[in-house]
Design a protein around this motif. Sequence first.
Motif: not given
Length: 361
Positions: A193-203, A242-247, A337-340
């Motif tokens: 959830r926090s990654q999604m929120t960050e993703f949205l706020l990073a636009s 892009k970075e957040i989306l990778d995670r 967690l594994p990285t990409t």
Amino acid sequence: MDGMQVIDWDLAVTTGTRLVRPGPQVSREEARQAVTELRTLSREAEGHVREFTKIHTETAPQPATIVDRPGWIKANVEGFRVVLEPLTQRMTSTATPPPAIVAAVGSRITGVEVGAVLAFLASRVLGQYELFLPPDPTGREPAGRLTLVAPNIVHAEREMNVNPQDFRLWVCLHEETHRVQFTGVPWLREYIRSQMTEFLLASDLDLPTVLERLRSAADTVADVVRGGEGNLIDAIQSPGQKEILDRLTAVMTLVEGHGDFVMDAVGPSVVPSVAIIRSKFAQRREGGSRLDRTMRRLLGIELKMKQYAEGSAFVRTVVDRVGIDGFNKVWTSPETLPTTPEISDPAAWIRRVVDAPALPA
């Protein structure tokens, strides 16, 4: 009332419900039987999954929620609202509100578009673990909800001509794995959830940038329709995203791959016709009309199929090398967690997480 609504959610629900195709013809009795059996099988699947994954959950799981297509659309709109809340707040709190006309046109168009996409998906999704539920009024936060879309499951088993009970249990195994992951790994849901929120706020939300992005999104649509490779998600993100989306992609690949791995590992012992189901289902995933394939590419669903495969290969390799207990170290914290890159190189993850020397006490 939340000031300016970025998306007209009620319109999304009514549009989706209006556009969605009716499910297969089933008698009342057949429908009732399917619902009862899915409830029972989800309980049974849960036992198999817990035993195999060795992930222990504190909470007694709720029975699966069985929905029809409009029910699935409503549930997803509720989930979107929860995820998009931070973005809505940020847009309403900026000093200069957008011109009224932009707001009015914007929320209607996006409401219709969201509805149309959901209508497309609502006749295809078999089941889903809903992570983001509206806050529980009693204050006891539910840990998500397992939803099965009965008409779609019935439609799929008829279309593929497979054993209904086997197929239903098989679907339940995948979705139950998600429930066990998210109830047994308490930090996972909040992390996503926090990654999604960050993703949205990073636009970068200034209007020229957004318009620029939408133009490139329109080009992407045109390109995909001509058979190109792009997808909408890539078209509208900023470098920070892009970075957040990778995670996010890495964690979703793990979660989906683990679901597929468990379904494959447990399947043969409890689903007699699992091999037939798997091969027919794989064909069905590939198939579909030209529109189907285009929509899948636009929405990144093709990507998701690749993700399943990569994720389950990662899990299989790790379990083969260090056993299920070694693999379960993946759930320790966001850091494990594994990285990409590690998803395609499981040995690197094993070196970093499993073989890492214990920290001094």
